[in-house]
Design a protein around this motif. Structure first.
Motif, short mmCIF file in Angstrom:
data_model
loop_
_atom_site.label_atom_id
_atom_site.label_comp_id
_atom_site.label_asym_id
_atom_site.label_seq_id
_atom_site.Cartn_x
_atom_site.Cartn_y
_atom_site.Cartn_z
N ILE A 16 -7.12 1.68 0.08
CA ILE A 16 -6.27 2.87 0.10
C ILE A 16 -5.71 3.12 1.50
O ILE A 16 -4.60 3.63 1.66
N LEU A 17 -6.45 2.75 2.54
CA LEU A 17 -5.92 2.87 3.89
C LEU A 17 -4.72 1.95 4.10
O LEU A 17 -3.70 2.35 4.68
N GLU A 18 -4.84 0.72 3.61
CA GLU A 18 -3.73 -0.22 3.75
C GLU A 18 -2.51 0.23 2.96
O GLU A 18 -1.37 -0.06 3.34
N GLU A 19 -2.72 0.97 1.88
CA GLU A 19 -1.61 1.54 1.11
C GLU A 19 -0.97 2.73 1.82
O GLU A 19 0.10 3.19 1.43
N ASN A 20 -1.67 3.23 2.85
CA ASN A 20 -1.18 4.40 3.58
C ASN A 20 -0.93 4.06 5.06
O ASN A 20 -1.20 4.86 5.95
N ASP A 21 -0.40 2.85 5.29
CA ASP A 21 0.10 2.44 6.60
C ASP A 21 -0.97 2.28 7.67
O ASP A 21 -0.71 2.49 8.86
N PHE A 22 -2.19 1.91 7.27
CA PHE A 22 -3.23 1.54 8.22
C PHE A 22 -3.44 0.03 8.20
O PHE A 22 -3.34 -0.61 7.14
N LYS A 33 -10.08 8.17 -2.28
CA LYS A 33 -9.05 9.20 -2.36
C LYS A 33 -9.43 10.42 -1.53
O LYS A 33 -8.58 11.04 -0.86
N ILE A 72 -8.61 9.78 2.17
CA ILE A 72 -7.19 9.99 2.49
C ILE A 72 -6.86 11.47 2.55
O ILE A 72 -6.14 11.93 3.46
N ASN A 73 -7.36 12.25 1.62
CA ASN A 73 -7.10 13.70 1.63
C ASN A 73 -7.68 14.35 2.88
O ASN A 73 -7.07 15.26 3.45
N LYS A 101 -5.46 13.59 5.86
CA LYS A 101 -4.18 14.31 5.82
C LYS A 101 -4.34 15.82 5.95
O LYS A 101 -3.36 16.53 6.16
#
Length: 213
Positions: free
Chosen positions: A20-26, A184, A187-188, A191
């Motif tokens: 999920i980090l890689e999906e969010n530009d990490f 998840k 990520i929350n 953010k």
């Protein structure tokens, strides 16, 4: 792109967090040294941080043993303390200067056992309660530096953590968490406009299945 170090990245919660980090530009910088090998771990991290900025450290690797304390070998006691407590403390120490430069974030994955006292869990609880209290104290230390520190206490999560144990979460849908749900939450938390210092994630029901080994 931001850089993250995630321990326990090869399976379970750690693997889901990396995805999920890689999906969010990490970009996930993966450590190759075993966490018990503190000397070489220090060398690898220092070399890595010479070449990369760091915005996020996720200490996710963990081991469990649940049996009468006198039945646990000295080697297993040392291994649990090294992986569950010493390594996260060491990695925070090694990464803090880099994280202060980026005003980054430390997320430590502890356990529901850090918040309670269960039979046959004295050793595991000690390591996870230690990690939780380290996280909460470190947050107070780092508030003026703008480095965020979050401790997550997951309850029963369906992963290979239970492969060597004599119990596992029930397969009932509402009796366990999934690694993706913990990811998840990570990520929350990242953010969130503020700091979530301590959060416990639990399934609605408690159902444990005994497993013969």
């Amino acid at each position: 792109m931001k850089n993250a170090i995630v321990t326990g990245y090869s399976s379970g919660i750690g693997e889901a967090i990396c995805k999920i980090l890689e999906e969010n530009d990490f970009t996930v910088l993966k450590l190759k040294t075993r966490l018990e090998d503190s000397l070489n771990l220090e060398k690898e991290v220092k070399q890595l941080l010479k070449n990369h900025d760091l915005e996020l450290l996720v200490n996710c690797a963990g081991l469990g043993v649940f049996k009468p304390h006198e039945e646990i070998s000295v080697e297993k006691i040392k291994e649990l303390i090294d992986v569950n407590l010493t390594a996260p403390i060491l990695l925070c120490n090694l990464c803090l200067r880099a994280l202060k430069k980026t005003k980054g974030h430390i997320i430590n994955i502890s356990s529901i056992e850090a918040t309670r006292h269960s039979k046959f869990s004295a050793l595991y609880t000690a390591t996870k309660a230690g990690l939780r209290n380290f996280s909460l104290s470190l947050f107070e230390e780092l508030r003026r530096s703008d480095v965020k520190v979050t401790n997550i206490n997951p309850d029963l999560t369906k992963t290979n953590f239970f492969d060597e144990l004599n119990f596992e979460p029930s397969s009932a849908k509402n009796a366990h968490l999934l690694p993706e749900e913990i990811a998840k939450a990570v990520i929350n938390i990242i953010k969130f406009d503020g700091v979530i210092t301590d959060i416990t994630l639990r399934p609605q029901r408690l159902e444990i299945k005994k497993v013969k080994k």
